[in-house]
Design a protein around this motif. Sequence first.
Motif, PDB file in Angstrom:
ATOM      1  N   UNK A  32      -5.501  14.812   0.811  1.00 52.72           N
ATOM      2  CA  UNK A  32      -4.611  15.641   0.001  1.00 52.72           C
ATOM      3  C   UNK A  32      -5.381  16.782  -0.643  1.00 52.72           C
ATOM      4  N   UNK A  33      -6.560  16.484  -1.169  1.00 45.88           N
ATOM      5  CA  UNK A  33      -7.361  17.522  -1.804  1.00 45.88           C
ATOM      6  C   UNK A  33      -7.836  18.556  -0.791  1.00 45.88           C
ATOM      7  N   UNK A  34      -8.031  18.117   0.446  1.00 46.79           N
ATOM      8  CA  UNK A  34      -8.533  19.012   1.486  1.00 46.79           C
ATOM      9  C   UNK A  34      -7.437  19.835   2.139  1.00 46.79           C
ATOM     10  N   UNK A  35      -6.319  19.176   2.474  1.00 41.27           N
ATOM     11  CA  UNK A  35      -5.305  19.824   3.310  1.00 41.27           C
ATOM     12  C   UNK A  35      -3.902  19.831   2.712  1.00 41.27           C
ATOM     13  N   UNK A  36      -3.731  19.251   1.515  1.00 41.55           N
ATOM     14  CA  UNK A  36      -2.416  19.253   0.887  1.00 41.55           C
ATOM     15  C   UNK A  36      -1.461  18.212   1.453  1.00 41.55           C
ATOM     16  N   UNK A  37      -1.968  17.293   2.255  1.00 41.30           N
ATOM     17  CA  UNK A  37      -1.114  16.247   2.841  1.00 41.30           C
ATOM     18  C   UNK A  37      -0.845  15.182   1.786  1.00 41.30           C
ATOM     19  N   UNK A  38       0.351  15.191   1.236  1.00 48.21           N
ATOM     20  CA  UNK A  38       0.654  14.345   0.082  1.00 48.21           C
ATOM     21  C   UNK A  38       0.697  12.876   0.506  1.00 48.21           C
ATOM     22  N   UNK A  39      -0.051  12.013  -0.174  1.00 43.52           N
ATOM     23  CA  UNK A  39      -0.208  10.630   0.292  1.00 43.52           C
ATOM     24  C   UNK A  39       1.053   9.785   0.156  1.00 43.52           C
ATOM     25  N   UNK A  40       1.237   8.904   1.126  1.00 42.04           N
ATOM     26  CA  UNK A  40       2.352   7.949   1.086  1.00 42.04           C
ATOM     27  C   UNK A  40       1.955   6.658   0.403  1.00 42.04           C
ATOM     28  N   UNK A  41       0.728   6.570  -0.071  1.00 43.19           N
ATOM     29  CA  UNK A  41       0.220   5.359  -0.716  1.00 43.19           C
ATOM     30  C   UNK A  41       0.564   5.339  -2.205  1.00 43.19           C
ATOM     31  N   UNK A  42       1.100   4.233  -2.655  1.00 40.41           N
ATOM     32  CA  UNK A  42       1.540   4.106  -4.043  1.00 40.41           C
ATOM     33  C   UNK A  42       0.381   4.323  -5.009  1.00 40.41           C
ATOM     34  N   UNK A  43      -0.738   3.673  -4.741  1.00 39.35           N
ATOM     35  CA  UNK A  43      -1.896   3.784  -5.629  1.00 39.35           C
ATOM     36  C   UNK A  43      -2.408   5.214  -5.700  1.00 39.35           C
ATOM     37  N   UNK A  44      -2.424   5.901  -4.550  1.00 42.48           N
ATOM     38  CA  UNK A  44      -2.901   7.281  -4.534  1.00 42.48           C
ATOM     39  C   UNK A  44      -1.987   8.181  -5.355  1.00 42.48           C
ATOM     40  N   UNK A  88      -6.121   5.389   6.121  1.00 39.12           N
ATOM     41  CA  UNK A  88      -4.899   5.406   5.318  1.00 39.12           C
ATOM     42  C   UNK A  88      -5.062   4.627   4.019  1.00 39.12           C
ATOM     43  N   UNK A  89      -6.299   4.339   3.662  1.00 36.58           N
ATOM     44  CA  UNK A  89      -6.591   3.768   2.352  1.00 36.58           C
ATOM     45  C   UNK A  89      -6.324   4.836   1.289  1.00 36.58           C
ATOM     46  N   UNK A  90      -5.878   4.452   0.103  1.00 35.80           N
ATOM     47  CA  UNK A  90      -5.602   5.458  -0.936  1.00 35.80           C
ATOM     48  C   UNK A  90      -6.754   6.415  -1.208  1.00 35.80           C
ATOM     49  N   UNK A  91      -7.990   5.930  -1.129  1.00 34.47           N
ATOM     50  CA  UNK A  91      -9.141   6.797  -1.394  1.00 34.47           C
ATOM     51  C   UNK A  91      -9.240   7.913  -0.375  1.00 34.47           C
ATOM     52  N   UNK A  92      -9.120   7.561   0.909  1.00 32.50           N
ATOM     53  CA  UNK A  92      -9.215   8.565   1.957  1.00 32.50           C
ATOM     54  C   UNK A  92      -8.003   9.502   1.955  1.00 32.50           C
ATOM     55  N   UNK A  93      -6.834   8.964   1.653  1.00 30.38           N
ATOM     56  CA  UNK A  93      -5.642   9.811   1.632  1.00 30.38           C
ATOM     57  C   UNK A  93      -5.655  10.759   0.435  1.00 30.38           C
ATOM     58  N   UNK A  94      -6.277  10.350  -0.639  1.00 35.10           N
ATOM     59  CA  UNK A  94      -6.458  11.266  -1.762  1.00 35.10           C
ATOM     60  C   UNK A  94      -7.381  12.408  -1.366  1.00 35.10           C
ATOM     61  N   UNK A  95      -8.449  12.068  -0.654  1.00 36.86           N
ATOM     62  CA  UNK A  95      -9.368  13.095  -0.161  1.00 36.86           C
ATOM     63  C   UNK A  95      -8.661  14.048   0.782  1.00 36.86           C
ATOM     64  N   UNK A 140       0.827  -1.212   0.000  1.00 36.71           N
ATOM     65  CA  UNK A 140       0.000   0.000   0.000  1.00 36.71           C
ATOM     66  C   UNK A 140       0.860   1.260   0.000  1.00 36.71           C
ATOM     67  N   UNK A 141       1.967   1.249   0.758  1.00 33.40           N
ATOM     68  CA  UNK A 141       2.788   2.442   0.960  1.00 33.40           C
ATOM     69  C   UNK A 141       4.122   2.339   0.228  1.00 33.40           C
ATOM     70  N   UNK A 142       4.757   3.467   0.007  1.00 32.46           N
ATOM     71  CA  UNK A 142       6.130   3.420  -0.493  1.00 32.46           C
ATOM     72  C   UNK A 142       6.977   2.690   0.551  1.00 32.46           C
ATOM     73  N   UNK A 143       7.947   1.914   0.092  1.00 27.10           N
ATOM     74  CA  UNK A 143       8.666   1.005   0.988  1.00 27.10           C
ATOM     75  C   UNK A 143       9.311   1.716   2.168  1.00 27.10           C
ATOM     76  N   UNK A 144       9.967   2.856   1.908  1.00 27.81           N
ATOM     77  CA  UNK A 144      10.700   3.502   2.992  1.00 27.81           C
ATOM     78  C   UNK A 144       9.779   4.041   4.073  1.00 27.81           C
ATOM     79  N   UNK A 145       8.536   4.326   3.730  1.00 32.38           N
ATOM     80  CA  UNK A 145       7.568   4.783   4.721  1.00 32.38           C
ATOM     81  C   UNK A 145       7.245   3.656   5.699  1.00 32.38           C
TER      82      UNK A 145
END
Length: 442
Positions: A351-363, A342-349, A134-139
Amino acid sequence: MQSSTRSTRPRTIAAVAGLATLALTLTACASGSDGADEGSGGDSDKITLTVATFNDFGYTDELLAAYTAEHPNVTVKQTKAAKAEDARTNMTTKLAAGGDGLADIEAIEVDWLPELMQYPDLFTDLTDASLDGRWVDWKVQQATTSDGKLIGYGTDIGPEAICYRSDLFAAAGMPTDRAAVAELLGGADATWDDYFATGKQYVAATGKAWFDSGMATYQGMVNQLDNAYEESDGTPKDLATNTDIQGLYEDVLTASSTDNLSAHLEQWSADWDAAFQNDGFATMLCPGWMTGPIEERAGGVTGWDVADVFPGGGGNWGGSFLTVPASGKNAEAAKELAAWLTDPTQQTSAFETAGTFPSQVEAQKSEAVQAFTNDFFNDAPVGAIFVNRALAIDGAPFKGANYFSIHQTVQDAIKRVDVEKTDDATSSWDKAVQAYKDLGLS
């Protein structure tokens, strides 16, 4: 997110000392959970899950209500600390007292992890094979203990660009187009020397500050060192002989004070807040999560933009995680909610709301992120910019159990010179070396 995550001013020494002193007792309590998790299953199991965050994770009331719509037996309540250090003090103090009063989910900044991971039994193991990849490896590696326990689900990461005031650039006779600004600062081969040299030109033309904070600028520089304060086995480096750190310290204070490029502000202070409304500075280091705080403080100010460039190559500042304290009575239900948040869907939301860039690969690969623009930043394609900045990050630097305390001695030294103006660079460095010795690490 520093995330203080955001803020660069975490640490409460007394709370950490209490945490260390009570570690064995807390570990025993944590591992001896009563197992009375109410779960999220039947209609009779009505529960309320609390989520403790700081600054802005992008978890809106609507987003949390969507979880309740999917899980009618679960009500989610968020408590939000204004600053990361407030959240950290609350968390470490309550951990030291046995965990009573902690939220079911506690958000933490990445720089807290090295200390907290010394006491993994205080946290629920979040390992879940279904979430692999789900996440980039280093995260993931940042929150994984040496024996393979995962204590946090990654929320955002902090790939860094440069945010700037295009109107102030125009007044200084400098390029304003974001691609031209990127080239002005050195483009793909940008260096800190380039950034400071351009700043000298700006100050010469305007008499105004180039960047907001020496402490924040140093944060961006030190994040590019693989082993800033400790060897990879955790052995602290003697600050008195740490030439890498002393070199960065001298460089940032030469730029801040000698060349007067700094606005001499401490991030998250009232003066820093006010500077956004009075043309206080022209540029600042800008991890993805910082776009939200800028917009919040600079409301009504036009001219902010984002350049796809960063001195020294890639850099990551901050980024946060969701943990589930083992002391909670609804740990399994909280783990399920943390996974959902921390699902890609919620993390995308988020990001759109607060600019928090997602650590999820799919997002990161999604059209929603890559095509996202920000109206406040002159319609900048912030999605594509921060995707590019994330690709420039070459893994995570090593941060061991003593990173935080050593880092604070250097930040305090910079603050004395740049913000408080009570010391010169040499004297303040000597005090940092003494503060390091007082830690008793070597």
